[in-house]
Scaffold this motif. Structure first.
Motif, mmCIF file in Angstrom:
data_model
loop_
_atom_site.group_PDB
_atom_site.id
_atom_site.type_symbol
_atom_site.label_atom_id
_atom_site.label_comp_id
_atom_site.label_asym_id
_atom_site.label_seq_id
_atom_site.Cartn_x
_atom_site.Cartn_y
_atom_site.Cartn_z
ATOM 1 N N ALA A 467 0.842 -1.204 0.000
ATOM 2 C CA ALA A 467 0.000 0.000 0.000
ATOM 3 C C ALA A 467 0.872 1.247 0.000
ATOM 4 C CB ALA A 467 -0.915 0.003 1.221
ATOM 5 N N PRO A 468 0.591 2.244 -0.848
ATOM 6 C CA PRO A 468 1.384 3.467 -0.857
ATOM 7 C C PRO A 468 1.126 4.289 0.400
ATOM 8 C CG PRO A 468 -0.520 3.709 -2.291
ATOM 9 C CD PRO A 468 -0.502 2.276 -1.833
ATOM 10 N N LEU A 469 2.165 4.941 0.896
ATOM 11 C CA LEU A 469 2.054 5.793 2.085
ATOM 12 C C LEU A 469 2.548 7.187 1.729
ATOM 13 C CD1 LEU A 469 3.563 3.336 4.761
ATOM 14 C CD2 LEU A 469 1.181 3.514 3.985
ATOM 15 N N LEU A 470 1.611 8.124 1.537
ATOM 16 C CA LEU A 470 1.977 9.488 1.170
ATOM 17 C C LEU A 470 2.097 10.340 2.427
ATOM 18 C CD1 LEU A 470 -0.077 10.345 -2.041
ATOM 19 C CD2 LEU A 470 2.192 9.339 -1.824
ATOM 20 N N SER A 471 3.277 10.920 2.621
ATOM 21 C CA SER A 471 3.507 11.718 3.824
ATOM 22 C C SER A 471 3.295 13.207 3.592
ATOM 23 C CB SER A 471 4.932 11.492 4.341
ATOM 24 O OG SER A 471 5.881 11.924 3.372
ATOM 25 N N SER A 472 3.402 13.653 2.346
ATOM 26 C CA SER A 472 3.220 15.080 2.087
ATOM 27 C C SER A 472 2.835 15.300 0.630
ATOM 28 C CB SER A 472 4.501 15.858 2.408
ATOM 29 O OG SER A 472 4.275 17.259 2.370
ATOM 30 N N PHE A 473 2.055 16.347 0.423
ATOM 31 C CA PHE A 473 1.580 16.706 -0.916
ATOM 32 C C PHE A 473 1.520 18.216 -1.013
ATOM 33 C CE2 PHE A 473 -2.204 17.850 -3.525
ATOM 34 C CZ PHE A 473 -1.705 17.450 -4.757
#
Length: 492
Positions: A467-473
């Motif tokens: 599963a992808p884990l996005l920490s910042s956008f």
């Protein structure tokens, strides 16, 4: 009757504890990591993003890049040397680690090594009592800046070079001088395989050298073509591959092997070792200071930044002191312009006031893994995580009422403390594809083909390792970027 009440109380207390246990079980745990994982020293290094190289030595006074080893130490005389000026410049532009060429290929040592007379001891500078390494360490400590060192394996001066046992002993002895107690903590040490075609045949005992480094400096990162902590990116342009994994197989690497540069540039999604890439490039055409040279244009420095830091790497900027012993004012001004430009572009996140939604959320709506985490200040351990069984993973930002989004840079970051995961991703503005790429890692910056005007932006993860884990956008506007002079897409 007493026994009855005792049993009733016991049953009640037991049920309360069982209920409490159930409540505790409802707290959703983080997902399992995807190996390999970074060490704490590697995470700290990655968060620096921008570090400084200082090429300085006899070449500074001979207008050379590679010295011959026959230079007279008397030519080294930086009468105005001020390491505090170097450090002040670094601090001003946001640099927290400075790496000095303690010895380059010419063999001249910037500290008073007792194992050779080819050093500052033979120089008129400070009557032979100077110590450039010591000056930098003292100045850096006063400003809270960390220090790294480069000790060239190739030595064109020392007569022991080519005699394997003698030279390896000499090199280890100098490592001990630099890394023992005298100069304190060293955060990065640089090794490379640079060697001229006519150099004597010489085998370096890298295994022994690395073991000595580890013994003397427990928190240091060791850089080389083969790590073991930081790898070379494979070129001196400052560009990482459009695909850049922090993972690689160290068993496939060797120092000084020109055939592996493409592998170094991209890394390996199946790699067993966490070995992130460092992009080394000079602010000038040459590595050492030359009176005839000028710093690169701001547009070039920004291009390098996007293709290094923006591709999951740390950027090692070489800023060579001049023959006076100072960083030249033209270089200082260009660095200031560069820092100002980076701050102008990234100090404002145009997505921060928008409404976020995601394809799913690990543990449901009340868990700690919601999409709102991509807008906080923690870019390592706070992240959006989807449900693992979901095949469609995306996160979307919609502009606040009556406001549109105007941007030309998209920033995506992964929670790399749990491994690098994303293999392919796409970016949509109001449903139209405006950007796509492969890896993300610590930071991926998409500088788009023009300015985008939209009300919603979606990042879709097409393929990932787990599963992808996005920490910042982030959505940002770069006023220095004019690829075509028109908008890429206008949704209004």
């Amino acid at each position: 009757m007493t026994k009855f009440w005792y049993l009733l109380c016991l049953i009640t207390v037991t049920e309360i504890f069982n209920w409490a246990d159930c409540k505790r079980e409802l707290v959703i745990t983080p997902p399992l990591p995807v190996l390999p994982l970074p060490k704490s020293s590697q995470l700290k290094w990655q968060e620096r993003e921008l570090i400084m190289f200082l090429h300085f030595g006899v070449n500074t006074f001979t207008d050379s890049e590679w010295g011959t080893g026959h230079e007279n130490p008397a030519i080294f005389n930086p009468t105005g040397l001020n390491a505090s000026q170097w450090v002040d410049v670094a601090v001003e532009v946001g640099i927290s680690l400075m790496i000095l060429t303690a010895k380059h290929h010419d063999g001249f040592c910037l500290w008073p090594s007792k194992y050779t007379d080819h050093s500052v001891v033979g120089s008129p500078w400070r009557n032979g009592h100077g110590d450039v390494v010591g000056d930098l360490v003292t100045a850096a400590k006063a400003r809270g800046v960390d220090v790294g060192l480069y000790l060239s394996p190739w030595d064109r001066h020392d007569r022991r070079y080519g005699k394997e046992k003698q030279y390896n002993e000499y090199y280890l002895a100098q490592l001990q001088e630099l890394l023992h107690n005298k100069y304190g903590s060293v955060r990065e040490i640089w090794f490379d395989g640079a060697k001229g075609s006519n150099a004597p045949n010489m085998s370096y005992d890298f295994g022994d050298w690395f073991a000595m480094v580890r013994e003397l400096q427990t928190s240091v990162n060791i850089f080389s073509d083969a790590g073991p902590d930081v790898r070379w990116v494979g070129n001196e342009k400052g560009f990482a591959g459009k695909t850049c994994w922090s993972s690689i197989n160290r068993t496939s690497l060797s120092i000084g092997n020109a055939s592996i540069v493409n592998y170094l540039n991209t890394g390996d999604p199946k790699g067993a070792d966490w070995l992130p890439a460092e992009c080394d490039v000079s602010i000038r055409p040459g590595w050492f200071w030359h009176k005839s040279e000028k710093p690169k244009k701001l547009s070039k420095l920004l291009e390098i930044y996007y293709n290094s830091v923006g591709r999951n790497c740390v950027l090692l900027f070489n800023v060579p002191p001049n023959s006076t012993g100072l960083i030249s004012e033209s270089d200082v001004q260009r660095l200031r312009e560069f820092r100002s430009a980076i701050d102008t572009i990234f100090s404002t996140n145009l997505a921060e006031n928008g409404d976020l939604k995601a394809s799913s959320r690990r543990g449901g709506k009340d868990s700690d893994f919601g999409p709102e985490n991509v807008l906080d200040d923690d870019h390592l351990w706070s992240y959006w995580a989807p449900e693992e069984e979901d095949g469609e993973n995306w996160i979307e930002i919609t502009a606040a009422a009556d406001e549109g989004l105007r941007f030309n840079v998209v920033r995506i970051q992964e929670a790399i403390g749990l491994g690098q995961r994303i293999k392919r991703h796409e970016i949509y503005a109001d449903g139209k594809l405006v950007g796509k790429g492969t890896t993300v890692g610590h930071k991926r910056l998409h500088r788009l083909g023009g300015v985008v005007h939209a009300t919603s932006v979606k990042v879709r993860v097409v393929e990932s390792r787990g599963a992808p884990l996005l920490s910042s956008f982030g959505l940002h506007f770069d006023p220095f970027w004019h690829p075509h002079g028109h908008s890429l897409y206008n949704g209004k």
